[in-house]
Each structure stands twice: as C-alpha cells, then as structure tokens.
Design a protein around this motif. Structure first.
Motif, PDB file in Angstrom:
ATOM      1  N   GLN A 126       0.062 -25.562  16.139  1.00 42.81           N
ATOM      2  CA  GLN A 126      -1.342 -25.383  16.587  1.00 42.81           C
ATOM      3  C   GLN A 126      -2.603 -25.710  15.845  1.00 42.81           C
ATOM      4  N   MET A 127      -2.321 -25.862  14.680  1.00 49.67           N
ATOM      5  CA  MET A 127      -3.445 -26.348  13.602  1.00 49.67           C
ATOM      6  C   MET A 127      -3.629 -27.696  13.372  1.00 49.67           C
ATOM      7  N   GLN A 128      -2.268 -28.512  13.588  1.00 50.08           N
ATOM      8  CA  GLN A 128      -2.158 -29.763  13.376  1.00 50.08           C
ATOM      9  C   GLN A 128      -2.535 -30.731  11.915  1.00 50.08           C
ATOM     10  N   LEU A 129      -2.352 -29.675  10.980  1.00 49.19           N
ATOM     11  CA  LEU A 129      -2.767 -30.040   9.510  1.00 49.19           C
ATOM     12  C   LEU A 129      -1.374 -29.932   8.690  1.00 49.19           C
ATOM     13  N   ASP A 130      -1.247 -30.700   7.855  1.00 51.15           N
ATOM     14  CA  ASP A 130       0.001 -30.506   7.027  1.00 51.15           C
ATOM     15  C   ASP A 130       0.093 -29.480   6.125  1.00 51.15           C
ATOM     16  N   SER A 131      -1.178 -28.970   5.762  1.00 51.21           N
ATOM     17  CA  SER A 131      -1.258 -27.871   4.811  1.00 51.21           C
ATOM     18  C   SER A 131      -0.863 -26.542   5.322  1.00 51.21           C
ATOM     19  N   TYR A 132      -0.634 -26.418   7.113  1.00 51.58           N
ATOM     20  CA  TYR A 132      -0.084 -25.366   7.598  1.00 51.58           C
ATOM     21  C   TYR A 132       1.392 -25.263   7.811  1.00 51.58           C
ATOM     22  N   ALA A 133       2.057 -26.516   7.546  1.00 44.70           N
ATOM     23  CA  ALA A 133       3.404 -26.550   7.678  1.00 44.70           C
ATOM     24  C   ALA A 133       4.092 -25.997   6.490  1.00 44.70           C
ATOM     25  N   ALA A 134       5.376 -26.104   6.415  1.00 50.05           N
ATOM     26  CA  ALA A 134       6.071 -25.779   4.880  1.00 50.05           C
ATOM     27  C   ALA A 134       6.018 -26.859   3.961  1.00 50.05           C
ATOM     28  N   LYS A 135       5.756 -27.984   4.700  1.00 49.91           N
ATOM     29  CA  LYS A 135       5.393 -29.319   3.577  1.00 49.91           C
ATOM     30  C   LYS A 135       4.130 -29.047   2.925  1.00 49.91           C
ATOM     31  N   GLY A 136       3.012 -28.702   3.578  1.00 45.61           N
ATOM     32  CA  GLY A 136       1.917 -28.241   2.766  1.00 45.61           C
ATOM     33  C   GLY A 136       2.084 -27.067   2.080  1.00 45.61           C
ATOM     34  N   LYS A 137       2.513 -25.951   2.486  1.00 43.75           N
ATOM     35  CA  LYS A 137       2.544 -24.865   1.531  1.00 43.75           C
ATOM     36  C   LYS A 137       3.763 -25.132   0.092  1.00 43.75           C
ATOM     37  N   MET A 138       4.547 -25.979   0.468  1.00 47.27           N
ATOM     38  CA  MET A 138       5.390 -26.100  -0.827  1.00 47.27           C
ATOM     39  C   MET A 138       4.561 -27.230  -1.782  1.00 47.27           C
TER      40      MET A 138
END
Ligand code: SF4
Ligand code: SF4
Length: 377
Positions: A32-44
């Motif tokens: 929905q947001m299309q930014l890596d920081s919203y995926a697990a990748k970004g959160k990790m």
C-alpha cells in the motif's frame, strides 16, 4: 528496555547483509505505501540501528513500526519470524511511552476505559449475552465466547452460529458478561492492558468451571490458544476450539443436515487462523461438504494467503489503506469467478465487505457459519 530486542540482533544483522527484499512480496503495508521502511526489511533495518544506538525510539519510528497488520507473510517469505520481532518493537515503544499514532492508541484507551476496542457501552454487550438462553445454563460441554466484533459490529453472525449449534445439538453455554480477549490491545503493543484482559477472562472461565472454550473469531482464537501462555507465563488452563473445527467434526459425525447450494465459493484464510495457527483444512472441508458447492482457490492461499488489511490495529491506524488492501484481496477473489468470498473471522469479514463496497464489487462476502446457517435443516 531496548535490551529486550537484543535477541533479534542476529536476524536484523542477517537482514542487513542480505537485504533480499523477499518480505516485500505481498506485505500489505508495503504494497500500500510502497516504501521499504513499511516492509519487514525496513523495520529490521530500524531495529538494527536502534540496537547500535544510531536511532532513538521516537514518533517517526513508531509510525513505521505500528504500520503492520501482524499478518506474518514476511515470516513465510523470509524464514526468520520477523513479525515476532516487529511485535516486540511495538511492545517496547509502548513501554517506553512513545505514543503510537492516534488510531492505534485509541484501541488501548478504549479497551481500558470501555472494556472493548470499539468504545461501545459494555453494559449493552452484557445485555446481548444475557438475552441468549444459553447464558442461563449452569453447565455444558463448551463455553461459547463471543468476541467484541461479533457483539458490537456483526451481531447477525451470532444468530447464524447459534442456529447451527442448536441444530446439531451441541451442549454449550454463554458467559453473561462481555470481556474483550485483549487481542486488539496486544497487537498494538499494549501488554499491560492485554494482561489485564487475560486475567479477567481466566477468572471468568474459572468461575464458570469451563475448560473447553469455543470461539469463532480468529483473533480471539490465537489469543486464547497461544498468546495467553506468553502473557501469563503459564500453561493455558483451558482448551480452545475454533467453531470451524467443531463444524468440521459435526459434519463428519453427520450431525447436520445441509440442503444443497449451487455456488462457486472461494475462501480467505484469516492470518491469525491460517498462518499463525495452521488451521487451513477445516474451513475448506466444511465448505466442500455442502452439496452443490464448488470450492476454488485464489492465487494466494493457505500459508501464502494475502492479508485482508484489518489486523494489528492497522484498520484503526490507517483506515483508508486498510480498506484498499481489502479491496485488493476482493479483486483476487473476483478473478476466481466465485460468487461468494467466504471467511472464518468476523473482523476479516467486516474489512473485506468494506473493501468490496469501495470498488463496487457485487461478490457476496460471508462467513462460513452464515453460509451454513441458511442451509441447515
Ligand atoms: S526477507 Fe528477511 S532478510 Fe530479506 S529483506 Fe526481508 S526481512 Fe530482510
Ligand atoms: S507482518 Fe505483515 S504487514 Fe507486518 S511487516 Fe510482515 S508482511 Fe508486512
């Protein structure tokens, strides 16, 4: 407090080295947001830099971390249980007093102040329960626990469920007090309130001398069968059955007479019931046992099933994005040419219906129970 996240350092380091991005595939927040920081990748990545002291817990970090439906799709893609690490990050943010965005926060305050995440008058919930004849019984094989979404938002689901249980001659009773299972508060990191709810529920079931609990909400099911043990650091004192498992058994025992339905149905796996609890076959067997029904699968199903977008407080925190994610799932169901999209959780049901309405889809969205209730003789 941040020490609590150190056990995830290896996972975060592995992610920092690999950065493969497999977790982005179908992550509802990322899609929905299309930014890596919203995926697990970004959160990790955030977690890694928090542990190194290069980032501080603040409201900007909270906005990214809380934007997660707790669906667990990243775990399937990644191999590490990244959704568990994200859940712990939410809990640490809460404990540190970093305010989650408004909608998520309201889940906690409503549960604390009203006894449910909808800010509904809990006396009305008690009245609903007390109007059901099974609340007067002093003993039965099962205790049927009705969740907040069924009571305050989808009450016709209660009628469907009771009709089937009564038709099959199931021995059940209903508590006469409505208590939230604590799942919504827990998913937004409020362990204190979730623990309070767990204590109240345990006291309620103990006072009823109930050890066999029946639920039909995926969130309540995961909470009782898994999260209470974590919260209370104790083995569960009762066994929880989802109604879909009981329906499967009742059909096997030929305790339900079901009239035919000429329809093509596809089934949406609720994340808490499927990926997080492994319950995939029972709903499919129940639907397939209806004479005339043709069950078809969506492209993404079972452990790969896309999320409806409602969980983890996401619907409260980002309602428009949540409904857009549900609309995406409805489009996938439409591609199967099914006339009915079935599910086994009142919260998924609600969000999928809102998603369908947002794209003017005519596909019928129903719980397995409501489909069956219309057919039970
Ligand atoms: S799949 Fe796992 S390792 Fe790969 S980027 Fe996502 S979280 Fe990191
Ligand atoms: S649990 Fe779901 S929403 Fe959260 S990061 Fe993983 S895939 Fe995305």
């Amino acid at each position: 407090m941040i020490d609590r996240l150190e056990k995830y350092e290896d996972w975060a380091r592995a992610c920092m080295h690999v950065r493969c991005g497999f977790c982005r595939e179908n992550c509802p927040a990322y899609s929905q947001m299309q930014l890596d920081s919203y995926a697990a990748k970004g959160k990790m990545t955030i977690l890694y830099h928090l542990l190194r002291g290069r980032l501080q817990l603040d409201e900007t970090i909270a906005e990214r971390v809380f934007a997660c439906t707790s669906c667990g799709l990243c775990d399937v893609a990644c191999g590490y249980n990244q959704s568990e690490a994200i859940h712990e990050m939410k809990a640490v943010l809460c404990k540190q007093g970093v305010a989650p965005p408004e909608g998520y926060r309201k889940i906690s305050t409503s549960t604390r102040e009203s006894g449910n995440p909808y800010s509904a008058n809990s006396a009305e919930g008690d009245t609903v329960l007390q109007s059901l004849s099974e609340s007067k019984l002093s003993s039965a094989d099962y205790t049927l626990f009705l969740g907040c979404t069924q009571i305050y938002r989808e009450s016709e689901e209660i009628d469907s469920l009771l009709k089937i249980l009564r038709a099959a001659g199931v021995s059940f009773r209903i508590p006469n007090e409505q208590i939230c299972c604590g799942s919504p508060a827990y998913r937004v990191g409020d362990e204190f309130q979730a623990f309070e709810q767990a204590k109240r529920i345990t006291t309620l079931f103990e006072s009823m001398q109930s050890d066999k609990i029946l639920v039909s909400c995926a969130g309540c099911y995961r909470m009782f069968s898994n999260d209470f043990k974590l919260l209370m650091n104790d083995e569960s004192r009762f066994k929880t059955t989802h109604t879909i498992e009981l329906l499967q058994e009742l059909i096997k025992q030929k305790r339900l007479k079901i009239s035919p339905l000429n329809a093509t149905i596809t089934y949406h796996d609720p994340c808490h019931l499927g990926r997080h609890s492994g319950l995939y076959d029972a709903p499919r067997q129940v639907l397939s046992s209806i004479p005339g029904v043709r069950l078809v699968e969506m492209e993404w199903n079972r452990k790969f099933a896309k999320c409806c977008g409602a969980g983890g407080g996401f619907r409260a925190g980002k309602v428009e994005d949540s409904i857009a994610i549900a609309a995406n799932r409805v489009q996938e169901a439409k591609a199967t040419e099914a006339s009915i999209l079935a599910t086994a959780c009142p919260f998924c049901l609600r969000n999928l219906r809102d998603g369908a309405a947002s794209i003017d889809s005519k596909i019928k969205i129903e719980s397995v129970e409501s489909i069956l209730a219309k057919l039970v003789l």
